[in-house]
Enzyme design. Structure first.
Site, short mmCIF file in Angstrom:
data_model
loop_
_atom_site.label_atom_id
_atom_site.label_comp_id
_atom_site.label_asym_id
_atom_site.label_seq_id
_atom_site.Cartn_x
_atom_site.Cartn_y
_atom_site.Cartn_z
N HIS A 39 0.81 -1.22 0.00
CA HIS A 39 0.00 0.00 0.00
C HIS A 39 0.84 1.27 0.00
O HIS A 39 0.39 2.31 -0.50
CB HIS A 39 -0.94 0.00 1.21
CG HIS A 39 -2.04 -1.02 1.09
ND1 HIS A 39 -3.17 -0.80 0.34
CD2 HIS A 39 -2.15 -2.27 1.60
CE1 HIS A 39 -3.96 -1.87 0.41
NE2 HIS A 39 -3.36 -2.78 1.16
N ASP A 94 0.12 4.20 -2.53
CA ASP A 94 -0.11 5.60 -2.14
C ASP A 94 0.73 6.55 -2.97
O ASP A 94 0.27 7.63 -3.36
CB ASP A 94 0.19 5.79 -0.65
CG ASP A 94 -0.86 5.18 0.25
OD1 ASP A 94 -1.94 4.80 -0.28
OD2 ASP A 94 -0.64 5.07 1.47
N GLU A 97 -9.09 4.66 -5.53
CA GLU A 97 -8.26 5.00 -6.68
C GLU A 97 -9.01 5.84 -7.69
O GLU A 97 -8.61 5.95 -8.85
CB GLU A 97 -7.73 3.72 -7.35
CG GLU A 97 -8.78 2.82 -7.96
CD GLU A 97 -9.31 1.77 -7.00
OE1 GLU A 97 -9.71 0.70 -7.47
OE2 GLU A 97 -9.31 2.01 -5.78
#
Length: 345
Positions: free
Chosen positions: A234, A238, A263
């Site tokens: 993640h 990010d 997203e």
């Protein structure tokens, strides 16, 4: 009586069971997961088959079209923690706004009190100086003047102390007002990308639509984003979202770029027609697709990152939900036609 109650209980149970079966059949037919959001949506829909929600669903599914999760969210029947968070957010925002008004009023009072206290202090200081002058003139016979001078000096000391405290209180009120303004701004900003969030987007649409602006709305979705998170974690995901946010912001400068959630990004184009909005958005798409992303830690290639988008032109009677829904359907068309493209309508 017991028999009557049993019959009633049985009838109620049968009705509940029929509703339960209808909900299950509806979810199966629409290929929706049996999660709390979809179950609650089906319950509200089937409990009132002649209501406004049922009419909206009938219009959406006319011709055999199946509902999507975004359709359900846009119709406003989400019954998940997210809904209560949104409600709590609005309540908190109202509380912040009310507190800010109170602080601003308190700050005004502090300024007024400071001005009055300073004026009184100047008058008192002038009186003290006059009394001291009188004492010098009358010599040792001014016993009464000595007492008046002592009281006046004590009062002046207290006024100076009050002025100092008021100045400190005014500074604190001003600092608190600034912090409240920051809190209100943060409530409309995505913490990861620092873009405006969904609430800010909807508010901007409402304001610009009321002003008669020509509007277009784009909904953008990162292609295969789940695989990025699954393969690299993640933290890398990010960073990808932040890079796409930056590319959209630069290419669509002058228009509102927001992170809609997960997203998904949205761009609210104001004052331009559909074709120039499409050209602008396609520039951002091409910029993202051309960049070769690498892992910061190892410099290994991340692979191609692209996004798909649906872009719809607003009509005079459009609500945010209706315009978003059209753009979202165009996004699905882009996804189904190979991704990494913009579809307009």
């Amino acid at each position: 009586m017991a028999g009557v109650r049993a019959v009633r209980a049985s009838s109620a149970g049968d009705a509940s069971r029929r509703l339960y079966d209808r909900i299950g059949a509806f979810l199966f037919d629409q290929r929706l997961e049996p999660d709390p959001t979809n179950f609650a949506f089906a319950y509200h829909l089937l409990e009132n088959p002649e209501g406004p929600l049922a009419r909206a669903v009938a219009a959406l599914t006319d011709g055999g079209v199946r509902l999507t999760r975004r359709d359900i969210e846009s119709l406003g029947c989400e019954a998940t923690p997210g809904q209560s968070e949104a409600t709590d957010g609005k309540k908190a925002e109202g509380l912040v706004a009310q507190t800010q008004m109170q602080v601003e009023g308190f700050e005004d009072i502090m300024h007024a009190m400071r001005a009055e206290t300073e004026g009184f202090g100047r008058d008192l200081a002038a009186s003290a100086a006059a009394i001291n002058q009188s004492r010098a003139e009358v010599g040792n016979d001014g016993v009464m003047l000595d007492e008046v001078a002592r009281i006046t000096a004590a009062m002046l000391t207290r006024v100076r102390t009050a002025e100092s405290r008021l100045e400190s209180a005014t500074r604190e009120a001003s600092d608190l007002r600034k912090k409240l303004e920051e809190a209100r701004d943060n409530a409309r900003r995505d913490p990861l990308t620092e873009l405006p969030n969904r609430r800010a987007l909807e508010e901007a649409f409402t304001a610009q639509s009321a002003a008669g602006e020509r509007l277009c709305l784009a909904v953008c979705d990162v292609d295969h984003f789940k695989s990025v998170n699954d393969r690299f974690g993640h933290a890398v995901g990010d960073r990808v979202l932040k890079a796409i946010a930056e590319a959209l912001s630069q290419a669509c400068s002058g228009h509102l770029v927001a992170r809609y959630g997960g997203e998904e990004f949205a761009v609210l184009f104001a004052g331009i027609a559909l074709e120039p909005a499409r050209a602008t958005l396609d520039t951002a798409r091409a910029t993202v697709a051309a960049k070769r992303y690498r892992l910061r830690e190892s410099d290994a290639p991340l692979g191609e990152i692209t996004f798909s988008a649906g872009l719809a032109a607003g009509a005079r009677d459009d609500s945010f939900q209706s315009l978003f829904q059209r753009a979202d359907r165009l996004l699905y068309t882009a996804k189904n036609n190979g991704r990494n493209c913009v579809r307009t309508g």
